[in-house]
Structures are given as C-alpha cells and as structure tokens.
Design a protein around this motif. Sequence first.
Motif, mmCIF file in Angstrom:
data_model
loop_
_atom_site.group_PDB
_atom_site.id
_atom_site.type_symbol
_atom_site.label_atom_id
_atom_site.label_comp_id
_atom_site.label_asym_id
_atom_site.label_seq_id
_atom_site.Cartn_x
_atom_site.Cartn_y
_atom_site.Cartn_z
ATOM 1 N N GLU A 1 -87.713 42.262 43.161
ATOM 2 C CA GLU A 1 -88.741 42.461 42.137
ATOM 3 C C GLU A 1 -89.113 41.143 41.480
ATOM 4 O OE1 GLU A 1 -89.693 44.816 37.965
ATOM 5 O OE2 GLU A 1 -87.782 45.179 38.948
ATOM 6 N N LEU A 2 -88.119 40.326 41.158
ATOM 7 C CA LEU A 2 -88.412 39.042 40.523
ATOM 8 C C LEU A 2 -89.194 38.123 41.463
ATOM 9 C CD1 LEU A 2 -85.095 38.340 38.577
ATOM 10 C CD2 LEU A 2 -87.196 39.421 37.750
ATOM 11 N N LEU A 3 -88.872 38.151 42.749
ATOM 12 C CA LEU A 3 -89.586 37.325 43.721
ATOM 13 C C LEU A 3 -91.034 37.784 43.902
ATOM 14 C CD1 LEU A 3 -86.857 36.849 46.460
ATOM 15 C CD2 LEU A 3 -87.843 35.051 45.031
ATOM 16 N N ASN A 4 -91.305 39.054 43.652
ATOM 17 C CA ASN A 4 -92.643 39.611 43.862
ATOM 18 C C ASN A 4 -93.446 39.775 42.578
ATOM 19 O OD1 ASN A 4 -92.939 40.151 46.804
ATOM 20 N ND2 ASN A 4 -90.992 41.162 46.426
ATOM 21 N N ALA A 5 -92.914 39.324 41.449
ATOM 22 C CA ALA A 5 -93.634 39.420 40.183
ATOM 23 C C ALA A 5 -94.656 38.287 40.115
ATOM 24 C CB ALA A 5 -92.657 39.328 39.015
ATOM 25 N N GLY A 6 -95.900 38.625 39.944
ATOM 26 C CA GLY A 6 -96.952 37.611 39.895
ATOM 27 C C GLY A 6 -97.777 37.618 41.163
ATOM 28 N N GLN A 7 -98.666 36.644 41.290
ATOM 29 C CA GLN A 7 -99.583 36.611 42.429
ATOM 30 C C GLN A 7 -98.909 36.195 43.726
ATOM 31 O OE1 GLN A 7 -103.075 34.328 41.347
ATOM 32 N NE2 GLN A 7 -104.086 36.233 40.759
ATOM 33 N N HIS A 8 -98.017 35.213 43.668
ATOM 34 C CA HIS A 8 -97.342 34.736 44.873
ATOM 35 C C HIS A 8 -96.173 35.668 45.185
ATOM 36 C CE1 HIS A 8 -96.309 31.420 47.698
ATOM 37 N NE2 HIS A 8 -95.168 32.068 47.677
ATOM 38 N N ASN B 1 -91.492 46.360 33.807
ATOM 39 C CA ASN B 1 -91.730 45.619 35.044
ATOM 40 C C ASN B 1 -91.863 44.134 34.759
ATOM 41 O OD1 ASN B 1 -91.896 47.940 36.735
ATOM 42 N ND2 ASN B 1 -93.951 48.303 35.950
ATOM 43 N N ALA B 2 -91.345 43.342 35.680
ATOM 44 C CA ALA B 2 -91.549 41.897 35.609
ATOM 45 C C ALA B 2 -92.990 41.624 36.048
ATOM 46 C CB ALA B 2 -90.567 41.181 36.524
ATOM 47 N N THR B 3 -93.738 40.901 35.226
ATOM 48 C CA THR B 3 -95.128 40.595 35.557
ATOM 49 C C THR B 3 -95.287 39.175 36.094
ATOM 50 O OG1 THR B 3 -95.587 39.946 33.269
ATOM 51 C CG2 THR B 3 -96.033 42.246 33.879
ATOM 52 N N SER B 4 -94.314 38.309 35.815
ATOM 53 C CA SER B 4 -94.335 36.938 36.312
ATOM 54 C C SER B 4 -92.915 36.391 36.254
ATOM 55 C CB SER B 4 -95.267 36.070 35.461
ATOM 56 O OG SER B 4 -95.331 34.754 35.978
ATOM 57 N N CYS B 5 -92.513 35.740 37.335
ATOM 58 C CA CYS B 5 -91.181 35.136 37.344
ATOM 59 C C CYS B 5 -91.290 33.771 38.005
ATOM 60 C CB CYS B 5 -90.174 36.056 38.046
ATOM 61 S SG CYS B 5 -88.462 35.485 37.869
ATOM 62 N N LEU B 6 -90.889 33.653 39.247
ATOM 63 C CA LEU B 6 -90.955 32.372 39.948
ATOM 64 C C LEU B 6 -92.415 32.016 40.218
ATOM 65 C CD1 LEU B 6 -89.515 30.042 41.364
ATOM 66 C CD2 LEU B 6 -89.380 31.479 43.408
ATOM 67 N N ARG B 7 -92.780 30.808 39.836
ATOM 68 C CA ARG B 7 -94.163 30.343 40.032
ATOM 69 C C ARG B 7 -94.198 29.078 40.874
ATOM 70 N NH1 ARG B 7 -96.069 30.625 33.731
ATOM 71 N NH2 ARG B 7 -95.980 32.903 33.516
#
Length: 128
Positions: A7-14, A46-52
């Motif tokens: 989930e953290l890897l998939n939070a956000g656009q990338h 939900n995580a909305t952004s994590c690793l960028r």
Amino acid sequence: MKFTITELLNAGQHKWKESEVDAVTMRNLKDLCAKLNKLGFVPPRNATSCLRSLVDQKRINPKAMGSSHLYGAAVDIGDADGKLKAWLKANPNKLVECALWMESPEYTKSWCHLQIYAPNSFNRVFRP
C-alpha cells in the motif's frame, strides 16, 4: 488502521515495485509501516502519498526537495474528516510511543503527514 508495504509503495501517482527500491529506502518503508500499525487508530484510512520520485516531489512541492517522502520515511494519510489528527492531538503520547512526527494540522487540511525522522525543530508536531 493497518498498512502494508505494498500500500505504501502504491500511494500516490508512481506505483513502485519492490525491485525499484534500494535497501535503505525499503528499511525506511518497513520501519514507517510498523510504526503506523503500532499507533492503534481504528477507523480505516488510506495512504495518499508515501515514497516519491524527484519528479513527483518537484511537482507536489518544489520547495521541499529534502522531503522525507523521497526516502520512504513519510506518509500522507487521507483525513478529510480530521478524525485522525484530532485523535493524535488527544493522544500526543502515541506519537512519542511510536517514534513518529506529525506535520502541524493547520498545514494539512485533508490529510495527516507522519514521518519517522525528527524535523530540524525536533518538535513532535512541527511546521513544514
């Protein structure tokens, strides 16, 4: 509120694959995930952004090119109703127990920013 590395890897656009993440970043993500899950906040979030990526960070906030998001050490959690931020304010010891720092809610209207590294101020709740 339970999070997974996926989930953290998939939070956000990338959408990151584990194979794209270096060992230090993966260690940060695992540490962040464990600390989030230790918090004990019950309603789902939900995580909305994590690793960028650098590109994502420049688009989202070019003034913060040292962001903990770049190292898998920060997460933005959807909190439009403000219940997570209110719960953390009512239970400030939870941030200490879990070794997390929170960006001041006045700067995060619809999300809650948590990170595993202390900010320069060392304040548990800090201004960006």
